[in-house]
Design an enzyme around this catalytic site. Structure first.
Site, short mmCIF file in Angstrom:
data_model
loop_
_atom_site.label_atom_id
_atom_site.label_comp_id
_atom_site.label_asym_id
_atom_site.label_seq_id
_atom_site.Cartn_x
_atom_site.Cartn_y
_atom_site.Cartn_z
N THR A 31 -2.44 -2.43 -7.60
CA THR A 31 -4.09 -2.46 -7.34
C THR A 31 -4.49 -3.80 -7.73
O THR A 31 -4.09 -4.46 -8.81
CB THR A 31 -4.80 -1.35 -8.35
OG1 THR A 31 -6.28 -1.80 -7.85
CG2 THR A 31 -4.43 -1.42 -9.69
N ASP B 5 -7.61 -4.63 -8.33
CA ASP B 5 -8.60 -4.38 -9.24
C ASP B 5 -7.81 -4.72 -10.67
O ASP B 5 -8.67 -4.87 -11.65
CB ASP B 5 -9.16 -3.21 -9.30
CG ASP B 5 -10.08 -3.35 -7.71
OD1 ASP B 5 -10.57 -4.22 -7.52
OD2 ASP B 5 -10.16 -1.84 -7.45
N LEU C 16 -9.75 -11.16 2.96
CA LEU C 16 -8.75 -12.58 2.91
C LEU C 16 -8.22 -12.70 1.55
O LEU C 16 -6.83 -12.94 1.39
CB LEU C 16 -9.67 -13.64 2.99
CG LEU C 16 -10.35 -13.68 4.46
CD1 LEU C 16 -11.33 -15.09 4.45
CD2 LEU C 16 -9.24 -13.61 5.67
N ARG D 41 -6.91 -10.29 -0.64
CA ARG D 41 -5.97 -9.29 -0.82
C ARG D 41 -4.83 -9.31 0.12
O ARG D 41 -3.66 -8.66 -0.08
CB ARG D 41 -6.46 -7.74 -1.00
CG ARG D 41 -6.68 -7.31 0.43
CD ARG D 41 -7.44 -5.69 0.28
NE ARG D 41 -7.30 -5.15 1.50
CZ ARG D 41 -7.93 -3.97 1.76
NH1 ARG D 41 -8.85 -3.50 0.52
NH2 ARG D 41 -7.80 -3.43 2.74
#
Length: 423
Positions: A145, A147, A301, A303
């Site tokens: 992830t 995040d 963009l 990731r």
């Protein structure tokens, strides 16, 4: 007696893709191929878990060793991903029974699910149901992830690369704005991902190595947005440095606990569909301070930027995919391989293991002591944590001036079940 035929493996990618999720896929598939006496074919789900439900499987044995090796430097999800969350088992047992039915039909004994907190939960439930129905399936979660919000693991594959992209981008944008600030733009706002956890926004702070460097302000989901204090800080920066560069997380909330950018919609996971916080912040600056501004949304963009991936991130993504298979071969089930920070200086890491029951549906927020007291920047403690994760370059091969990425054949596996499944 003849030797028992090795059971097959199923691999799927889940949720938003990253610059390095395919590196984990490479780690899984290459390691499985090294253990042909214990693991048969590796099937991938076309568009993640949806491929399992619809019996739309991909035969990775049809791919050459070179093609699988090239996954290590190719961004996004080579087999297709999906934002599809299975309901609770008691609410829709048919979904889970269908998974087991497909796995049984294709003699799948290993389930490698590459994703975040929601997919960890799915992986756990599949394992529990398989055990209940007497069909042994070793379910191993492969963390992923951007995040960086999975618990227990020191960091998550995908985060180091998006962190590097954000830090580089705000540094370069800062140089641009500083060049024009005398007669043009005074404020630049860069919106990054991060619904509840501000790790990506925090990474932007790495670009500022001395006073005056961009960014000057970071807005975190963990810190309630105070309009008056924010405007005062923007004004202070413009007067002191000539301009103000801001990194803002998409999940910033107001004093009522509502997202500044909540569009009133919901995604497939039931999460609020955010409509863009950068223009909201820009309009506030215009109305309150009357500064000329520009804003940008990093969006996909950030990731997908494999060309600027962190080598540490690539290495960890591959290692965790490899470790998932090795854990399964050792008999582990319902677990996730993790990154353990073994040393800070010099930075060293090793692999660990976590129970899925401790990982599923948990979110790791940015600690308060990683954010300055005023709530507008990162502390030195945060910098010490973040900096090693963006280290090193791992450039893909280039041809005609462009990165050369692999596109797999993704040959389908012949279906064995008569009935179709409606999502």
């Amino acid at each position: 007696m003849p030797a028992k035929k090795p059971r097959n493996a199923f691999y799927a990618q889940s949720g938003g893709v990253t610059a390095v999720i395919n590196a984990s896929a490479c780690g899984v598939i290459e390691t499985c191929r090294k253990h042909k006496n214990k693991i048969g074919k590796v099937y991938a789900g076309r568009h993640g878990i949806v491929g399992a439900l619809t019996e739309d499987l991909i035969d990775t044995t049809k791919e050459s060793a070179a093609a699988i090796r090239a996954l290590r430097h190719t961004p996004a999800g080579a087999f297709g991903s999906a934002r599809y969350k299975l309901k609770k088992m008691e609410d829709n047992p048919a979904q889970y029974e269908r998974l087991i039915e497909v796995f049984k039909a294709h003699d799948i004994g290993y389930f490698f699910y590459n994703g975040g907190g929601d997919s960890a939960d799915t992986c756990l439930k599949v394992s529990q149901l398989a055990d209940k129905l007497g069909l042994p399936i070793q379910a191993i979660h492969v963390p992923k992830t951007v995040d960086n919000d999975l618990p227990i693991t020191d960091c998550c594959p995908g985060f180091g690369s998006v962190a590097k992209y954000v830090a580089v981008s705000i540094r370069e944008a800062g140089f641009d704005v500083a060049s024009m600030a005398k007669t043009s733009t005074k404020v630049f706002i860069m919106e990054v991902m991060g619904r509840h956890a501000g790790w990506i926004a925090a990474a932007g702070g790495l670009a500022s190595e001395k006073e005056g460097d961009a960014p000057h302000i970071i807005l975190f989901p963990e810190i309630t947005f105070d309009e008056e204090r924010f405007c005062a800080r923007v004004k202070e920066c413009v007067e002191k440095f000539g301009y103000c560069a801001i990194v803002v997380s998409e999940g910033v909330k107001n004093t009522d606990g509502k997202f500044l950018s909540d569009a009133g919609l919901r995604d497939a996971f039931g999460h609020a569909q955010l409509g863009g916080v950068a223009p909201v912040i820009a309009q506030l600056i215009k109305s309150k301070l009357n500064y000329k501004y520009h804003w940008a949304v990093a969006d996909y963009l950030q990731r997908a930027a494999r060309h600027i991936a962190s080598k540490v991130d690539v290495d960890q993504a591959y290692a965790l995919g490899k470790a998932a298979v090795e854990l399964a071969l050792k008999g582990h089930n319902s677990v996730m391989p993790t990154v353990v920070r073994a040393s800070q200086k010099p930075y060293k890491w090793k692999l660990g293991i976590a129970k899925l029951s401790d990982v599923a549906n948990q979110e790791k927020m940015v600690p308060r002591d990683y954010i300055t007291e005023d709530g507008f920047f990162i502390t030195e403690k945060a910098r010490r944590y973040l900096s090693p994760l963006i280290q090193g370059e791992d450039y893909p091969p280039y041809k005609n001036g462009l990165p050369r990425y692999v596109e797999l054949r993704n040959a389908p596996v012949k279906k064995k079940l008569d009935k179709t499944f409606v999502l």
